[in-house]
Design an enzyme around this catalytic site. Structure first.
Site, mmCIF file in Angstrom:
data_model
loop_
_atom_site.group_PDB
_atom_site.id
_atom_site.type_symbol
_atom_site.label_atom_id
_atom_site.label_comp_id
_atom_site.label_asym_id
_atom_site.label_seq_id
_atom_site.Cartn_x
_atom_site.Cartn_y
_atom_site.Cartn_z
ATOM 1 N N LYS A 49 38.241 9.861 38.935
ATOM 2 C CA LYS A 49 37.644 10.247 37.650
ATOM 3 C C LYS A 49 36.242 9.646 37.493
ATOM 4 C CE LYS A 49 39.260 6.860 34.212
ATOM 5 N NZ LYS A 49 38.024 6.170 33.915
ATOM 6 N N LEU B 107 38.920 -4.877 38.400
ATOM 7 C CA LEU B 107 40.300 -5.215 38.787
ATOM 8 C C LEU B 107 40.887 -4.078 39.606
ATOM 9 C CD1 LEU B 107 41.487 -6.290 35.215
ATOM 10 C CD2 LEU B 107 40.546 -7.769 37.009
ATOM 11 N N CYS C 230 41.061 5.670 38.705
ATOM 12 C CA CYS C 230 39.688 5.153 38.609
ATOM 13 C C CYS C 230 38.714 5.906 39.508
ATOM 14 C CB CYS C 230 39.687 3.666 38.945
ATOM 15 S SG CYS C 230 40.738 2.737 37.823
ATOM 16 N N GLU D 217 35.036 -4.092 34.190
ATOM 17 C CA GLU D 217 36.062 -4.806 34.964
ATOM 18 C C GLU D 217 36.082 -4.260 36.386
ATOM 19 O OE1 GLU D 217 39.035 -3.333 36.069
ATOM 20 O OE2 GLU D 217 38.669 -1.356 35.190
ATOM 21 N N THR E 174 39.335 6.119 28.969
ATOM 22 C CA THR E 174 38.253 7.120 28.936
ATOM 23 C C THR E 174 38.617 8.205 29.965
ATOM 24 O OG1 THR E 174 37.025 5.756 30.535
ATOM 25 C CG2 THR E 174 36.433 5.523 28.229
ATOM 26 N N LYS F 164 29.232 -0.313 37.146
ATOM 27 C CA LYS F 164 30.640 0.075 37.335
ATOM 28 C C LYS F 164 30.750 1.461 37.976
ATOM 29 C CE LYS F 164 34.980 0.137 37.280
ATOM 30 N NZ LYS F 164 36.001 -0.128 36.319
HETATM 31 C C1 UGA Z 1 39.345 0.686 41.875
HETATM 32 C C2 UGA Z 1 38.296 -0.304 42.349
HETATM 33 O O1 UGA Z 1 38.595 -0.720 43.687
HETATM 34 C C3 UGA Z 1 38.242 -1.536 41.434
HETATM 35 O O2 UGA Z 1 37.200 -2.399 41.841
HETATM 36 C C4 UGA Z 1 37.995 -1.061 40.000
HETATM 37 O O3 UGA Z 1 37.986 -2.140 39.079
HETATM 38 C C5 UGA Z 1 39.087 -0.103 39.587
HETATM 39 O O4 UGA Z 1 39.096 1.019 40.511
HETATM 40 C C6 UGA Z 1 38.797 0.385 38.202
HETATM 41 O O5 UGA Z 1 37.826 1.106 38.011
HETATM 42 O O6 UGA Z 1 39.500 -0.004 37.273
HETATM 43 P P1 UGA Z 1 42.013 0.871 42.125
HETATM 44 O O7 UGA Z 1 41.920 2.165 41.396
HETATM 45 O O8 UGA Z 1 43.068 -0.104 41.757
HETATM 46 O O9 UGA Z 1 40.621 0.055 42.018
HETATM 47 O O10 UGA Z 1 42.245 1.261 43.649
HETATM 48 P P2 UGA Z 1 41.511 0.974 45.035
HETATM 49 O O11 UGA Z 1 42.037 -0.248 45.655
HETATM 50 O O12 UGA Z 1 40.035 1.096 44.879
HETATM 51 O O13 UGA Z 1 42.041 2.227 45.878
HETATM 52 C C7 UGA Z 1 41.743 3.568 45.451
HETATM 53 C C8 UGA Z 1 42.290 4.580 46.401
HETATM 54 O O14 UGA Z 1 41.579 4.565 47.628
HETATM 55 C C9 UGA Z 1 43.764 4.406 46.780
HETATM 56 O O15 UGA Z 1 44.388 5.673 46.705
HETATM 57 C C10 UGA Z 1 43.730 3.882 48.194
HETATM 58 O O16 UGA Z 1 44.859 4.254 48.940
HETATM 59 C C11 UGA Z 1 42.474 4.587 48.719
HETATM 60 N N1 UGA Z 1 41.823 3.896 49.855
HETATM 61 C C12 UGA Z 1 41.344 2.637 49.711
HETATM 62 C C13 UGA Z 1 41.656 4.580 51.054
HETATM 63 O O17 UGA Z 1 42.068 5.751 51.215
HETATM 64 N N2 UGA Z 1 41.031 3.936 52.099
HETATM 65 C C14 UGA Z 1 40.551 2.691 51.980
HETATM 66 O O18 UGA Z 1 39.970 2.170 52.961
HETATM 67 C C15 UGA Z 1 40.719 2.011 50.774
#
Ligand code: UGA
Length: 458
Positions: free
Chosen positions: A280, A153, A277, A151, A86, A221
């Protein structure tokens, strides 16, 4: 249970492989024939730790197969997960055309009752539209039930997240759908299933099953991802205050996080949130709220703070280098976060684009994302060996917090660089250690180690 998973992207593939590993018969479908051939040959289209092991086990046990024939898979299944993309439209709204397309395919193919579950991240009320599309295009006498099962994940730890979630959210309209989803997740709900990989990282304890309406489930979500973005932007706001007023963001957020009402996670200041994620989803959530007359200034500000991180950091690079043109800049990290090869909306890519535009020569490394980055950054030189990017560099930038970068031989790096200047956009290295090695070192919201104070002890 016989399950079809439509969409072999990130969410669909992890879901399909893990449901098969949990004991179900799964058919995973994608309209991209090249992708299906790749999966049939047991090759993954992206890097996700442990997923290769799960896929191999499931296909060997014949509980998982891949096809591009949606109609056949729909007929052979009782429950169908929709896991198609999406992506954001120009307007910021989610593009739901793939969901609509799949709904029509399911409707025309089905010859018996089906449970259709939306797993893709969608705006509230998509479930209603989905049901309508199934009814309008379906054969007479064939009934559909719709459910939402978002999800949670995270890329890089998706397999462990699937088998050991904190919560499983199911949005349903009837008892039968709830029961079917309980049956699908039974091994995980009962905590009787052990994750086949990452054992050491898996938390104990069974997840909470949260049963809601479809609308609440859809909202959970968007609300969760937007809150994570908000939390990160708050940490980055604190970081800016620290930079101006001389406090240390690490010390501040650590103490904040010890309060259980706040919690320590997602308070790391740095280059901001990227990936496919959080950026967007926050954008789509803003659009949704404003379309329905709810002010979203709170989220808009979080988004602005996030976008500004790139500018702030590039400003630091300019300040430190004085002139960027013709400088050799080494880059450690391209992926939007560690343990993935995903570079979609990766802050690192944006930083590099700006440095290239300013005339720098960029040499970059990443443990997993070089091939993907090569396609979007043709003017960058890539080296798989991180030490190669440090050779004769005028500055070294840490843009993704891969654990291996912390463990580099920093004495060797110091000796190899033309100028021992490190700018750490993820606050992953210790200020004291970098100072002791003699680097000029800048991070975000933490004290700078200026060149004139460097100890040159390396
Ligand atoms: C995120 C959510 O954490 C998941 O729970 C969700 O399922 C997923 O999106 C989704 O919608 O599918 P993800 O995109 O894998 O997961 O990444 P995150 O671990 O959330 O990190 C996102 C961004 O935030 C990264 O660029 C990371 O470097 C940054 N970040 C994270 C920070 O700058 N500071 C932090 O303290 C934590």
């Amino acid at each position: 249970m016989r399950i079809a998973v439509v969409g072999c992207g990130y969410v669909g593939l992890v879901t399909g492989c893990c449901l098969a590993e949990a004991g179900h018969d799964v058919i995973a479908i994608d309209s991209d024939i090249a992708r299906i051939k790749m999966l049939q040959a047991k090759r993954l289209p992206f890097y996700e730790p442990g997923l290769d092991v799960v896929m191999e086990k499931a296909t060997r046990g014949e509980r998982l197969r891949f096809t591009s024939d949606c109609a056949e898979a729909v007929r052979a299944s009782d429950a169908i997960f929709i896991c198609v993309g999406t992506p954001p439209l120009e307007s910021g709204d989610s593009d739901l055309s793939a969901i609509d397309n799949v709904a029509r395919q399911i409707a025309t193919a089905a010859r018996s009752p089906k449970l259709v579950i939306e797993k893709s991240t969608v705006p509230v009320q998509t479930g209603q539209q989905l049901r309508r599309a199934l009814e309008v295009y379906g054969c007479a006498g064939v009934s559909f039930r719709v459910a939402s099962n978002p999800e949670f994940l995270r890329e890089g730890s998706a397999v462990a997240d699937f088998f050991h979630p904190e919560r499983i959210v199911v949005g349903v309209e009837d008892q039968q759908s709830e029961q079917q989803l309980r049956d699908i997740y039974r091994p995980i709900i009962e905590g009787s299933f052990n994750c086949p990989v990452h054992e050491s990282k898996c938390p104990g304890g069974a997840p909470v099953l949260v049963v809601t309406t479809i609308e609440s489930s859809e909202l959970i979500k968007h609300a969760s991802n937007s809150f994570l973005g908000l939390k990160i932007s708050y940490a980055n706001f604190i970081s800016d205050i620290c930079d101006r007023l001389g406090a240390n963001v690490e010390e501040v957020t650590r103490a904040m996080g010890l309060d259980p009402r706040i919690g320590p996670q997602f308070l790391n200041a740095g280059l901001g949130f990227g990936g496919f994620c959080l950026p967007k989803d926050i954008q789509a959530f803003i659009r949704l709220a404003e379309k329905h007359g709810v002010g979203a200034g709170l989220l808009r500000e979080a988004e602005l703070i996030n976008k500004d991180r790139i500018e702030q950091f590039v400003g630091k690079v300019r300040n430190a280098l004085w002139v960027v043109k013709e400088k050799k800049i080494g880059v450690l990290g391209l992926a939007f976060k560690p343990n993935t090869d995903d570079i979609r909306f990766a802050p690192a890519i944006e930083v590099i684009r700006r440095l290239l535009a300013a005339g720098a020569h960029v040499c970059a490394s990443d443990p997993a994302a070089i091939e993907r980055a090569r396609a979007v950054l043709p003017r960058v030189q890539f080296c798989s060996d991180p030490y190669e990017v440090t050779r004769d560099a005028d500055a070294l930038l840490v843009l993704t917090d891969w654990e291996e970068y912390r463990l580099l031989d920093w004495k060797r790096v110091y000796v190899q660089m033309a100028r021992p200047l490190v700018l750490d956009a993820r606050n992953m290295l210790s200020v004291q250690t970098m100072k002791a090695f003699g680097f000029e070192y800048h991070s975000l919201g933490r004290p700078d180690v200026a060149a004139e104070f460097a100890l040159a002890s390396a």
